[in-house]
Write a protein that holds these residues in place. Structure first.
Motif, PDB file in Angstrom:
ATOM      1  N   LEU A 250       0.830  -1.206   0.000  1.00  0.00           N
ATOM      2  CA  LEU A 250       0.000   0.000   0.000  1.00  0.00           C
ATOM      3  C   LEU A 250       0.868   1.260   0.000  1.00  0.00           C
ATOM      4  N   ILE A 251       1.922   1.250   0.791  1.00  0.00           N
ATOM      5  CA  ILE A 251       2.839   2.394   0.807  1.00  0.00           C
ATOM      6  C   ILE A 251       3.463   2.600  -0.569  1.00  0.00           C
ATOM      7  N   TYR A 252       3.891   1.508  -1.212  1.00  0.00           N
ATOM      8  CA  TYR A 252       4.472   1.608  -2.556  1.00  0.00           C
ATOM      9  C   TYR A 252       3.466   2.219  -3.527  1.00  0.00           C
ATOM     10  N   SER A 253       2.213   1.813  -3.434  1.00  0.00           N
ATOM     11  CA  SER A 253       1.190   2.336  -4.346  1.00  0.00           C
ATOM     12  C   SER A 253       1.014   3.838  -4.176  1.00  0.00           C
ATOM     13  N   PHE A 254       1.101   4.304  -2.945  1.00  0.00           N
ATOM     14  CA  PHE A 254       1.021   5.751  -2.710  1.00  0.00           C
ATOM     15  C   PHE A 254       2.244   6.464  -3.284  1.00  0.00           C
ATOM     16  N   LEU A 255       3.419   5.925  -3.019  1.00  0.00           N
ATOM     17  CA  LEU A 255       4.641   6.571  -3.502  1.00  0.00           C
ATOM     18  C   LEU A 255       4.722   6.566  -5.024  1.00  0.00           C
ATOM     19  N   ALA A 256       4.193   5.511  -5.640  1.00  0.00           N
ATOM     20  CA  ALA A 256       4.200   5.408  -7.098  1.00  0.00           C
ATOM     21  C   ALA A 256       3.059   6.187  -7.741  1.00  0.00           C
ATOM     22  N   ARG A 257       2.222   6.835  -6.918  1.00  0.00           N
ATOM     23  CA  ARG A 257       1.062   7.597  -7.406  1.00  0.00           C
ATOM     24  C   ARG A 257       0.182   6.702  -8.296  1.00  0.00           C
ATOM     25  N   ASP A 258      -0.070   5.484  -7.833  1.00  0.00           N
ATOM     26  CA  ASP A 258      -0.873   4.527  -8.602  1.00  0.00           C
ATOM     27  C   ASP A 258      -2.353   4.804  -8.337  1.00  0.00           C
ATOM     28  N   PHE A 259      -2.923   5.702  -9.150  1.00  0.00           N
ATOM     29  CA  PHE A 259      -4.304   6.104  -8.937  1.00  0.00           C
ATOM     30  C   PHE A 259      -5.312   5.094  -9.461  1.00  0.00           C
ATOM     31  N   SER A 260      -4.820   3.964  -9.969  1.00  0.00           N
ATOM     32  CA  SER A 260      -5.736   2.874 -10.294  1.00  0.00           C
ATOM     33  C   SER A 260      -6.167   2.131  -9.032  1.00  0.00           C
ATOM     34  N   VAL A 261      -5.508   2.391  -7.902  1.00  0.00           N
ATOM     35  CA  VAL A 261      -5.934   1.866  -6.604  1.00  0.00           C
ATOM     36  C   VAL A 261      -6.914   2.868  -6.011  1.00  0.00           C
ATOM     37  N   ASN A 262      -8.126   2.429  -5.772  1.00  0.00           N
ATOM     38  CA  ASN A 262      -9.194   3.336  -5.340  1.00  0.00           C
ATOM     39  C   ASN A 262      -8.807   4.121  -4.086  1.00  0.00           C
ATOM     40  N   TYR A 263      -8.213   3.440  -3.131  1.00  0.00           N
ATOM     41  CA  TYR A 263      -7.866   4.104  -1.868  1.00  0.00           C
ATOM     42  C   TYR A 263      -6.803   5.178  -2.090  1.00  0.00           C
ATOM     43  N   VAL A 264      -5.841   4.911  -2.974  1.00  0.00           N
ATOM     44  CA  VAL A 264      -4.801   5.896  -3.291  1.00  0.00           C
ATOM     45  C   VAL A 264      -5.425   7.100  -3.987  1.00  0.00           C
ATOM     46  N   ALA A 265      -6.321   6.850  -4.939  1.00  0.00           N
ATOM     47  CA  ALA A 265      -6.955   7.943  -5.675  1.00  0.00           C
ATOM     48  C   ALA A 265      -7.842   8.798  -4.777  1.00  0.00           C
ATOM     49  N   THR A 266      -8.396   8.191  -3.758  1.00  0.00           N
ATOM     50  CA  THR A 266      -9.295   8.916  -2.856  1.00  0.00           C
ATOM     51  C   THR A 266      -8.541   9.776  -1.855  1.00  0.00           C
ATOM     52  N   ASN A 267      -7.316   9.391  -1.498  1.00  0.00           N
ATOM     53  CA  ASN A 267      -6.635  10.032  -0.382  1.00  0.00           C
ATOM     54  C   ASN A 267      -5.305  10.691  -0.736  1.00  0.00           C
ATOM     55  N   SER A 268      -4.996  10.853  -2.021  1.00  0.00           N
ATOM     56  CA  SER A 268      -3.761  11.549  -2.383  1.00  0.00           C
ATOM     57  C   SER A 268      -3.879  12.073  -3.803  1.00  0.00           C
ATOM     58  N   ASN A 269      -2.923  12.879  -4.212  1.00  0.00           N
ATOM     59  CA  ASN A 269      -2.811  13.291  -5.610  1.00  0.00           C
ATOM     60  C   ASN A 269      -1.356  13.582  -5.933  1.00  0.00           C
ATOM     61  N   SER A 270      -1.088  13.955  -7.167  1.00  0.00           N
ATOM     62  CA  SER A 270       0.299  14.101  -7.621  1.00  0.00           C
ATOM     63  C   SER A 270       1.009  15.286  -6.980  1.00  0.00           C
ATOM     64  N   GLN A 271       0.254  16.256  -6.444  1.00  0.00           N
ATOM     65  CA  GLN A 271       0.864  17.429  -5.828  1.00  0.00           C
ATOM     66  C   GLN A 271       1.169  17.240  -4.343  1.00  0.00           C
ATOM     67  N   LEU A 272       0.686  16.171  -3.767  1.00  0.00           N
ATOM     68  CA  LEU A 272       0.829  15.980  -2.325  1.00  0.00           C
ATOM     69  C   LEU A 272       2.300  15.756  -1.964  1.00  0.00           C
ATOM     70  N   PRO A 273       2.842  16.519  -1.001  1.00  0.00           N
ATOM     71  CA  PRO A 273       4.245  16.338  -0.606  1.00  0.00           C
ATOM     72  C   PRO A 273       4.509  14.914  -0.117  1.00  0.00           C
ATOM     73  N   LEU A 274       5.759  14.468  -0.253  1.00  0.00           N
ATOM     74  CA  LEU A 274       6.140  13.088   0.072  1.00  0.00           C
ATOM     75  C   LEU A 274       5.769  12.724   1.507  1.00  0.00           C
ATOM     76  N   PHE A 275       6.051  13.627   2.444  1.00  0.00           N
ATOM     77  CA  PHE A 275       5.792  13.377   3.867  1.00  0.00           C
ATOM     78  C   PHE A 275       4.326  13.021   4.090  1.00  0.00           C
TER      79      PHE A 275
END
Length: 649
Positions: free
Chosen positions: A57-82
């Motif tokens: 799950l962490i990798y999916s967030f870091l890779a900006r994998d927006f095909s994962v519903n949870y990643v697309a709902t809770n992050s975007n490409s502008q969100l700082p790494l931290f």
């Protein structure tokens, strides 16, 4: 592909949780140690598999994998790494995965740590931990999966809730979960003791440090949440009796009672039922807090979900765990009767008894205030709110009573206190408490809460420092050293006791900060243009300019305010009105200046198109004592956790 690996790992972990429960049952039925070892291995593999799930799950967030519903709902490409990493637990599904991962981590450590010393109860321990893990994995995989794909994948995500894009909120949820889950270890040991019939003091000694660790994690999580609310929500307070704040506060209250009550069982072989009851209630309230936050029954900036199916499942799961726990306690009630009776109501045992009662009444008060609006809405369809006036009137007197008992408990004798010992131990503290009250009254303070608090803090503080002075003097004379070295020698000789007193000092410091910042807070809200100024207490605040600023994923209007004391410029404060790019969510960013252990707090909630700014100034006297007191409490707990281990521990 990576997220599917995480999903598959969680599925296998669920199967292994079922196997862990079954192997524990077979171990008890056949008395075959191989089944116990199989259960241990299952629990260890669950930890490894859930670590893989978290990593995926962490990798999916870091890779900006927006095909994962949870990643697309809770992050975007502008969100700082931290904050991208923090977004892993910024939503409902990820926070549950983090919860069960921490649970598997603690369970695995506990099993391997106590494998050789507690072989008789190990099947019960493994079975209970696997049961709790199974309950959460069923919820995650069938109702709250963070591994679901979103087809077609959006070009960008929706963004993490802007209120959660804050350093304090990065650590606040994990610390709370470590507190909640940490209490599962003493709970499981207590259940193992009940189910196995090993009802002595051994389970308490084994779990002593686990309990302290869970308590300090929960305390830290609550304080971080209060600090976040203070400067991020923009209202100038740190505790609003929000229902979800209360959900974390209730297990803290009962857990604190348990932490103290076990000392009576260790010393006098009493309170066996009390201690089992308290740890069951503590962990039950941790699970109930999960239900309140994730079921959608409460409305709060802290809540995660509004899905009734999830809420119903969590309610059934929590009811099952509570039913098993209290059913076991009732079945063993006859074997838990103490052969030792209380000799006198004027004794340390009775103080601990009243301590338990006060904590439970305090918890019931918070529980009622939290759920009463929900019950009224369910039965009558009307919306009501229960806010600070209720808690100030009902909870605060109980809290002051607990502080008074905190000053009495360590210094009243076991079994029975004589009149001479009471005079010896409490005459001077009583005098200090009365003098403190009189001094505050003489300088014009008329708040009953403040005056009563002054007496209680003066009494308890004097009792603690007199104790420190006596023991330091004793060791100094015995070893022919100065008082400071005498104190260090005494502290080393009984680190558990004096670490606890350091924690009590932190509580008193925190209480002083709460009283001062609550009773004597000053607030002013004004509309102003550039060049205008307003006066609040002894300070003059002038708006110099308003300009635009840009962050990585937000834009804001920033006000520059000069703060004067008389004609002296103290500082320039820069509150902001932000709008986050992806979600277009507005937030209010506060500006704070520390002075005399208090804060000058300033926000700019609104700026109109014609340049009129709404400024909100708050003076919070001694508010730094709140956070400083929390730090002292944490220091005392750490000194307790890392004290040298004695033979009987």
């Amino acid at each position: 592909m990576i997220i599917e690996i995480g999903h598959f790992s969680a599925v296998i972990a669920l199967v292994l949780a079922v196997f862990g429960i079954a192997s524990s049952g077979l171990a008890l039925r056949t008395h075959n140690a191989d089944w116990v070892r199989a259960g241990r291995m299952a629990l260890t593999l669950i930890f490894i598999l859930l670590a893989v799930g978290m990593a995926a799950l962490i990798y999916s967030f870091l890779a900006r994998d927006f095909s994962v519903n949870y990643v697309a709902t809770n992050s975007n490409s502008q969100l700082p790494l931290f904050y991208t990493i923090a977004a892993v637990w910024g939503g409902h599904e990820g926070s549950l995965l983090l919860w069960v991962f921490i649970l598997s981590t603690f369970s695995t450590i506990a099993v391997w740590l106590h494998w050789r010393t507690q072989p008789a109860i190990m099947p019960y321990l493994i079975g209970m931990e696997c049961l709790v893990i199974l309950g959460f994995l069923l919820l995650i995989l069938f109702l709250s999966s963070p591994f679901d794909r979103l087809i077609p994948a959006p070009p960008d995500g929706k963004d993490l809730n802007p209120l959660l894009q804050d350093p304090a909120m990065v650590m606040h949820p994990p610390m709370l979960y470590m507190g909640y889950v940490g209490f599962s270890i003493p709970f499981s040991f207590a259940m193992a003791a009940l189910l196995s019939g090993r009802l002595g003091e051994e389970w308490i000694k084994v779990t002593q440090r686990w309990t302290i660790f869970a308590w300090v994690c929960l305390t830290t999580g609550i304080l971080l949440g209060g600090y976040w609310a203070y400067y991020e929500l923009g209202w100038g307070g740190y505790w609003g009796w929000d229902p979800v704040e209360n959900a974390s506060f209730m297990p803290w209250l009962v857990g604190t009672a348990f932490l103290h009550s076990v000392m009576v069982q260790e010393k006098r072989k009493m309170f066996k039922v009390w201690n089992l009851f308290l740890i069951i209630v503590t962990f039950s309230l941790s699970l109930i807090g999960t239900f309140l936050v994730r079921s959608g029954v409460l409305t709060s900036v802290h809540t995660f979900a509004t899905d009734p199916e999830r809420g119903l499942y969590i309610l059934i799961f929590v009811t099952t765990i509570i039913g098993i726990a209290f059913g076991s306690l009732m079945l063993r009630a006859n074997k838990l009767k103490s052969q030792i009776e209380m000799d006198s109501m004027v004794s340390r045992e009775s103080v601990f008894l009243f301590n338990n009662l006060f904590f439970l009444v305090a918890t019931a008060t918070v529980f009622l205030g939290t759920l009463y609006p929900l019950m009224i809405e369910t039965w009558q369809g009307a919306k009501v709110t229960v806010g600070p006036p209720y808690y100030n009137a009902v909870f605060m007197p109980i809290a002051l009573g607990l502080l008074f008992l905190m000053g009495v408990g360590p210094y009243i004798p076991w079994r029975k206190a004589s009149r001479a010992s009471l005079q010896k131990n409490f005459l001077v503290p009583t005098g200090v408490g009365l003098v403190s009250t009189v001094v505050l009254f003489a300088i014009g303070i008329r708040s009953v809460f403040a005056l009563t608090g002054a007496f209680v803090v003066g009494f308890s503080g004097a009792a603690i420092f007199i104790d420190f002075g006596k023991i330091s003097s004793l060791y100094a004379r015995r070893e022919s050293i100065n008082l400071l070295k005498g104190f260090l020698s005494a502290f080393t000789a009984n680190q558990r006791r004096y670490s606890g007193l350091v924690t009590h000092v932190g509580v008193l410091v925190l209480v002083i900060g709460i009283i001062a910042s609550t009773v004597y807070q000053t607030e002013k809200v004004v509309s102003m243009r550039v060049g205008d100024e307003f006066v609040i207490d002894d300070y003059r605040v002038k708006l110099k300019r308003i300009h635009d600023v840009k962050g990585k994923n937000w834009s804001a209007q920033e006000g520059v305010f000069e703060v004067y004391e008389g004609d002296t410029l103290l500082t320039k404060l820069r509150p902001q009105k932000r709008v986050y790019d992806a979600s277009q969510t507005p937030t209010t960013e506060s500006a704070i200046y520390a002075k005399n252990m208090g804060h000058i707090f300033l926000t700019m909630p609104d700026v109109s198109a014609d340049g009129v700014a709404v400024a909100r100034g708050v003076i919070n006297p001694l508010i730094l004592w709140v956070w400083g007191g929390g730090g002292i409490m944490g220091l005392g707990v750490l000194l307790n956790i890392f004290r040298p281990r004695k033979r009987d521990e």
